[in-house]
Design an enzyme around this catalytic site. Structure first.
Site, PDB file in Angstrom:
ATOM      1  CB  ILE A   5      38.446  70.930   7.260  1.00  0.00           C
ATOM      2  CG1 ILE A   5      38.969  72.147   6.673  1.00  0.00           C
ATOM      3  CG2 ILE A   5      37.604  70.170   6.161  1.00  0.00           C
ATOM      4  CD1 ILE A   5      38.062  73.039   5.775  1.00  0.00           C
TER       5      ILE A   5
ATOM      6  CG  HIS B  96      27.385  64.864   4.602  1.00  0.00           C
ATOM      7  ND1 HIS B  96      26.261  64.261   5.374  1.00  0.00           N
ATOM      8  CD2 HIS B  96      28.469  64.734   5.202  1.00  0.00           C
ATOM      9  CE1 HIS B  96      27.038  63.767   6.475  1.00  0.00           C
ATOM     10  NE2 HIS B  96      28.313  64.145   6.333  1.00  0.00           N
TER      11      HIS B  96
ATOM     12  NE  ARG C  58      31.482  65.495  15.118  1.00  0.00           N
ATOM     13  CZ  ARG C  58      30.875  64.790  16.007  1.00  0.00           C
ATOM     14  NH1 ARG C  58      31.669  64.535  17.176  1.00  0.00           N
ATOM     15  NH2 ARG C  58      29.751  64.611  16.002  1.00  0.00           N
TER      16      ARG C  58
ATOM     17  CB  SER D  17      30.413  67.090   9.313  1.00  0.00           C
ATOM     18  OG  SER D  17      29.419  66.668   8.281  1.00  0.00           O
TER      19      SER D  17
ATOM     20  CB  ALA E 137      32.951  56.850   5.636  1.00  0.00           C
TER      21      ALA E 137
END
Lengths: 487, 430
Positions: free
Chosen positions: A341, A51, A316, A343, A48
Site C-alpha cells: 500500500i 488523489h 512507502r 501511493s 496527505a
C-alpha cells in the site's frame, strides 16, 4: 486461549479503515499494532493527498481503489468529521515534447473512471491565471478537479475511534512474531511478549512490514521495498503560496515532487524517492532535502524555503509487483492481505477497508450489525472556532480557555480530550497528531513541558516515563552522568 | 484602582500590556508611574516574570540595580514594583487577536473569551528559539533534541534531568548557560559547535560557562546528522567552509543522548503581523520611531519582541520608555510630526539595523538612545553618527561582535532642523 473472529495486523490508515468497516458486522475484531499508537508508520508521513485517480495504470488495483477511495473519502469526512478539502490538483508539463504525456494522463483518468468534468487540460497561461506562483516554464497542465487534501492523522484516528465505538479492540505495543495455522479453520497469532491469540481470519495491513507478515503464512512470497521520501513543511504564513496541489509529470519512482497546501494551511514540498534497506529508516538527508528544494523550485516561483518549520521522511511500502496486493491469500485460506500500500494508499484506504470487510464478512457468514453507529465527532478545534463557539465550549469546560500550544492555538481541553479518546494519545507524538500541539512554528519549544505534564497526569505515569512515541523515547532521564558511564 | 475582572467586564482599558515578562512589567510600571491608572498586563504563562524565571544564573541587573542578581530575583524586583503600584494582571491568558483599532480578543481560564478595546497597547511578547526543524538538520527525529530554552525550563522550573551526554549546537547565550548548568547537574557536555566563525553569545558567557569547565567551542562547525530512532544516540559534527557548507571528510561522530540547540532567537510577532504593523526584515520585530511606537498610532513595542537583546537591563530601560510613551499617548500629550517629517535612520559599514528605525526630530526627547547590532566581528573600528556629511559623534571600539548590542545617543540640539533629504546615519568606520 483468547479467541477472536478477526485479527488485523497494523493500525495505520489501511488497518483502521478495515477495522472501521468490519465494525459494521457482527464480528469480534482485534487490531494489533507494534507501535504505541495508530498512524505511526507510512500513514503518518506522506503527502496527505486524496488523489483523483488519473495516475495509476488502468485495470490495476491501484486505479480501482484510488477512484473508489477518492469518492468514499468525501463521504467519510462527513461521517467521521475529519479535515478534508477538495482543492484540485495540477500536473505540470515543462516542455512541448512532454505535452503528449499530459494527454495520456487525461485519457488514462477517463479510462480509470473519472468524468470529463473532473479533468481539463490547461495552457500554461490558464494554469498561471489560477495559480499565479507557478513557474513561467509551465507550457500546459492537467487540472484534476476532484483531487483533495486530508489530515492523515485525524483520518486514521477517526477510523480507529469509530471502530472502537462499535466494539473493536485495539492493542498497542503488540508486535506479531509468528502466525501458525490452527486446524482447518483459523490461525494463532503470537506476539513479541509470547502472548497468543487465535482468530478465524487474519488481515495483513502491516505497511512496510507486510511482506514479513505475509511470508509467515504463505509460500507465495511478497517482497516489500521501503522507499524513502523526504519532505519540507513550511509555515502557515506561506501556506497560501498555492491553493491547489501541484504535481510534475510522474517519473519511474513515483509521482515526483509536489507542492501543496496542507489541510491545516501549511505548505508542503516533497517527496524524494530513494530505496532503502531498513524499513525503519526515517532519517532525512541533506542531499534529499536539497533535492526537494531544487525540484519544487521548478514548479513554483520563489518557493518560501526560508519559512521551513520542519522536515521529515516517510516510507512507502513498494511491492515488487508494482500494484497493491489486496484480498485472500491463495495458499492460506482465511488470511487476507492489504499489502504494497504505497501511493495512492491513503486515498484508497477507505475503499480497501470497505472491500476487505465485505469479503471477510461474507466468508465468515456474518450478519450486519443493526446498532452500528458510523459517526464520530472531532475533538473541538478551538483555533477554528468563532468567539461565540469558544465561549460556549469554555462554559462547559474551562480547560478549553487555557492555551498550551500558542503557535497552533491548542488548548489544555483539546490535549486532555486527545488522551481520553479511545484509542487515545499515549505520547507526545500522539497528542501532536491528534490536536496539533507542537506542530507549529516553534515546533514544541514552548508547549513541551506542559504537554508532558498533562500526559503524566492523564495517564497516571511519572514524568520520566513520558515518551515522544514508543518506550525508549523518554524525554527525560533519571540517572546522572556518573551513573551513566561517561567515557 | 481597578481590578482585572472589572476592566474585562467594562471592555475598555487605558493601556493593555501584552506579556508579563521583563519588558511588559517595566512598561506597565512606567506607564502607571507616569500617571495612567488604567493599565492591564495579559500574561500567557502561569506566573509573571517571563523567561527570567528559568534563568537562575546570576549576572542580571548590573546596570539597572548596580548589583548582580539572578533572573528570578531581577524579575521579582519588577513584580514587586507592579504589586506596589497595584497593577492588575491576568495569568494563563492569551491575546488571540488584535486589530488596528486596538480591539483585542483575549482568552483565559478566569475570563473566558472576551473582547476589550485598549486606548494604547504595549507589545511585549518576547521571542522564541529557532527550532531543529527550521534549521533543517538532517537525520532522525528522536527524543532528546531540545532548544536550550526548553531544556532550561525543564531543568530549572520543572526540576528534571534531561540527558547525560550532551552536544550543543549554537553558541547563543542560553546554550552557553545551559552548557554550564548541565555540567553542574552531572551531565557531560562534550562540545559546543557554532556554525559561524564567531560566537553568538556574550564574551563573559564563553569564559564563565565553557572555558571554566573545559568545554570545547568549535567555531565554523555544525551538526550534519542525528542518530537514534527513539532517543538520540549520537550526532555527527562537521567543519563548514566560508559559505557555511559542511566540508566532506571533517565529520566527527559523538555518542550522546541529548542535542541542545541555541541557534538564534526570533521575535514572536504574530499579533504585530495580524495588525499589519510594519515589520523590520532585519530585526523580525516592529519598525518603530523614537517613542518605540509602531506605524500604528498607540501601539508600542519593547523588549525581545522588538529586537533580541543581549542584557535584560536594556530591555527594562527600553520598556520603561515604551510605557512612558504609551502613557503620554493616552493622556494626549504626545506630539508627532507629519509622517514625511520623520527621519529614517540609515546604517552602513556593518551596522545591521537600528532601533528605533526612525526619529521625529521635532518632538524627540532631549536625548534618544539608538541600539544596534553589527554583522560580523570587527576590531578597532569607530562608531560614527552622521547628519548628512557632518559627523555628530565618533567612538573608537576595540572589538565589536554580533552577539553584543551597541548603542549611540542622539541629542535633540544636534538634530534641530534635520530633514529626511539631509539624512541621519549610524556607521562603522575603520
Amino acid at each position: 486461549m483468547e479467541k477472536k473472529d478477526v485479527i488485523i495486523i497494523g493500525a495505520g490508515v489501511t488497518g483502521c479503515a478495515i477495522a472501521r468497516e468490519l465494525a459494521a458486522w457482527k464480528l469480534d475484531v482485534l487490531v494489533l499494532e507494534k507501535e504505541e499508537d495508530v498512524c505511526s508508520g507510512t500513514s503518518k508521513a506522506n503527502s496527505a493527498i486524496v488523489h483523483a485517480g488519473f495516475d495509476a495504470k488502468t485495470g490495476s488495483l491501484k486505479a480501482r481503489f484510488n477512484i473508489e477511495g477518492s469518492r468514499r473519502m468525501e463521504v467519510l469526512a462527513g461521517e467521521l468529521d475529519f479535515a478534508y478539502r477538495k482543492n484540485g490538483a495540477f500536473v505540470l508539463c515543462f516542455s512541448e515534447e512532454e505535452r503528449g504525456q499530459v494527454q495520456e494522463l487525461y485519457d488514462r483518468g477517463i479510462k480509470n473512471g473519472l468524468t470529463a468534468g473532473d479533468l481539463e487540460i490547461l495552457s500554461g497561461d490558464e494554469a498561471r491565471a489560477l495559480e499565479p506562483a507557478l513557474s513561467d516554464e509551465v507550457v500546459c497542465a492537467l487540472y484534476a478537479k476532484s483531487s483533495a487534501i486530508v489530515c492523515p492523522f485525524e483520518l486514521t484516528c477517526a477510523l480507529a475511534e469509530n471502530a472502537v465505538k462499535n466494539g473493536t479492540e485495539f492493542r498497542f505495543l503488540s508486535e506479531v512474531t509468528a502466525i501458525t495455522r490452527e486446524g482447518a479453520d483459523g490461525f494463532v497469532v503470537e506476539l513479541a511478549g509470547k502472548e497468543r491469540v487465535a482468530a478465524r481470519f487474519v488481515v495483513n495491513a502491516a505497511g512496510v512490514f507486510a511482506d514479513k507478515i505475509h511470508n509467515l503464512v504463505s509460500g507465495k512470497k511478497l517482497s516489500i521495498q521501503p522507499r524513502k521520501g523526504d519532505y519540507l513543511l513550511m509555515d502557515k504564513e506561506v501556506g497560501g503560496t498555492v491553493d491547489r496541489t501541484i504535481f510534475q509529470l510522474p517519473g519511474k519512482l513515483g509521482k515526483g515532487v509536489l507542492v501543496t497546501p496542507t489541510v491545516h494551511g501549511n505548505l508542503l514540498a516533497g517527496p524524494t524517492a530513494e530505496d532503502v534497506d531498513d524499513p525503519e529508516n526515517t532519517a532525512t538527508t541533506a542531499e534529499a532535502l536539497a533535492d526537494v528544494q531544487a525540484r519544487a523550485g521548478r514548479s513554483v516561483k520563489a518557493m518560501p524555503f526560508r519559512q521551513v518549520i520542519t522536515s521529515f521522511t516517510g516510507l512507502r511500502a513498494h511491492e515488487a509487483g508494482g500494484d497493491f496486493v489486496i484480498g485472500p491469500c491463495a495458499d492460506a485460506p482465511g488470511f487476507y492481505d492489504a499489502a504494497g500500500i504505497e501511493s495512492p494508499g491513503l486515498t484508497a484506504a477507505p475503499a480497501i477497508g470497505l472491500y476487505l470487510a465485505g469479503e471477510i464478512a461474507k466468508a465468515a457468514g456474518a450478519e450486519r450489525r443493526t446498532d452500528f453507529d458510523g459517526t464520530r465527532k472531532a475533538i473541538p478545534h478551538v483555533a477554528l472556532m468563532t468567539d461565540e463557539e469558544r465561549a460556549a465550549l469554555i462554559r462547559q469546560d474551562a480547560d478549553y480557555a487555557q492555551i498550551v500550544c500558542r503557535c497552533e492555538t491548542v488548548t489544555e481541553g483539546e490535549i486532555r480530550e486527545s488522551i481520553r479518546r479511545n484509542p487515545g494519545a499515549r505520547s507526545m507524538d500522539g497528542v501532536k497528531r491528534r490536536v496539533r500541539a507542537g506542530m507549529g512554528r516553534c515546533q514544541a519549544g514552548f508547549c513541551t513541558p506542559r504537554v508532558m505534564e498533562i500526559l503524566s497526569e492523564e495517564l497516571g505515569i511519572p514524568m520520566e516515563e513520558v515518551c515522544k512515541n514508543r518506550p525508549g523515547s523518554e524525554l527525560l532521564c533519571t540517572a546522572s552522568a556518573d551513573e551513566g558511564g561517561v567515557s | 484602582m481597578t481590578d482585572a475582572n472589572t476592566i474585562i467586564e467594562r471592555g475598555r482599558v487605558g493601556i493593555l500590556v501584552i506579556g508579563g515578562g521583563p519588558a511588559g512589567l517595566a512598561a506597565a510600571v512606567a506607564a502607571k508611574r507616569a500617571g495612567v491608572d488604567d493599565v492591564l498586563i495579559a500574561e500567557r504563562d502561569r506566573m509573571l516574570g517571563g523567561i527570567l524565571n528559568q534563568c537562575i544564573h546570576n549576572g542580571f541587573g548590573l546596570h539597572t540595580f548596580k548589583e548582580e542578581l539572578t533572573g528570578p530575583e531581577y524579575a521579582a524586583r519588577f513584580i514587586s514594583q507592579a504589586a506596589e503600584l497595584r497593577i492588575p494582571y491576568l495569568l494563563n491568558t492569551m491575546v488571540l487577536s488584535v486589530d488596528r483599532d486596538r480591539n483585542v480578543t483575549i482568552m483565559g481560564r478566569e475570563i473566558g473569551v472576551r473582547t476589550i478595546t485598549a486606548d494604547a497597547i504595549v507589545l511585549a511578547m518576547g521571542c522564541r528559539e529557532r527550532s531543529r526543524g527550521a534549521l533543517s538538520i538532517p537525520g532522525y527525529r528522536p527524543a532528546g533534541v531540545y532548544t536550550a530554552g526548553t531544556a532550561q525550563r525543564l531543568m530549572n522550573i520543572e526540576g528534571f534531568r534531561i540527558g547525560k551526554r550532551v552536544v550543543i549546537l549554537g553558541s547563543g547565550d542560553i546554550g552557553l548557560i545551559m552548557a554550564r548548568r548541565m555540567t553542574l547537574e552531572g551531565a557531560k557536555v562534550l562540545t559546543v559547535a557554532e556554525l559561524m566563525p564567531y560566537s553568538g553569545g556574550l564574551k563573559r558567557n564563553i569564559v564563565q560557562c565553557l572555558n571554566d569547565y573545559d568545554i570545547p567551542l568549535q567555531l565554523s562547525h555544525t551538526v550534519v546528522d542525528i542518530r537514534g530512532k527513539r532517543r538520540v544516540e549520537g550526532v555527527t559534527i562537521a567543519e563548514v567552509d566560508q559559505a557555511r557548507r559542511p566540508i566532506p571528510g571533517t565529520e566527527v561522530s559523538y555518542d550522546c543522548d541529548t542535542l541542545l540547540l541555541s541557534c538564534g532567537l526570533l521575535p514572536e510577532n504574530e499579533l504585530t503581523r495580524m495588525m499589519k504593523a510594519g515589520i523590520s526584515p532585519v530585526t523580525g520585530g516592529a519598525s518603530v520611531d523614537d517613542l518605540l511606537q509602531t506605524d500604528i498610532p498607540g501601539v508600542f513595542a519593547c523588549g525581545n519582541v522588538l529586537h533580541v537583546h543581549d542584557l535584560v537591563d536594556y530591555v527594562s530601560e527600553e520598556a520603561t520608555l515604551a510605557g512612558e510613551n504609551a502613557a503620554a499617548y493616552v493622556s494626549g500629550s504626545t506630539g508627532r510630526s507629519a509622517a514625511d517629517a520623520i527621519v529614517e535612520i540609515g546604517v552602513d559599514g556593518g551596522v545591521r539595523y537600528t532601533v528605533p528605525q526612525r526619529i521625529d526630530v521635532g518632538h524627540m526627547r532631549d536625548s534618544v538612545t539608538v541600539r544596534f547590532r553589527v554583522a560580523d566581528v570587527y576590531r578597532d573600528r569607530t562608531i560614527a553618527v552622521y547628519r548628512g556629511e557632518k559627523c555628530l559623534s565618533r567612538r573608537k571600539t576595540r572589538v565589536l561582535a554580533p552577539g553584543e548590542m551597541e548603542q549611540v545617543k542622539l541629542k535633540k540640539e544636534e538634530l534641530a532642523g534635520l530633514t529626511a533629504d539631509e539624512g541621519l546615519r549610524v556607521v562603522l568606520e575603520d
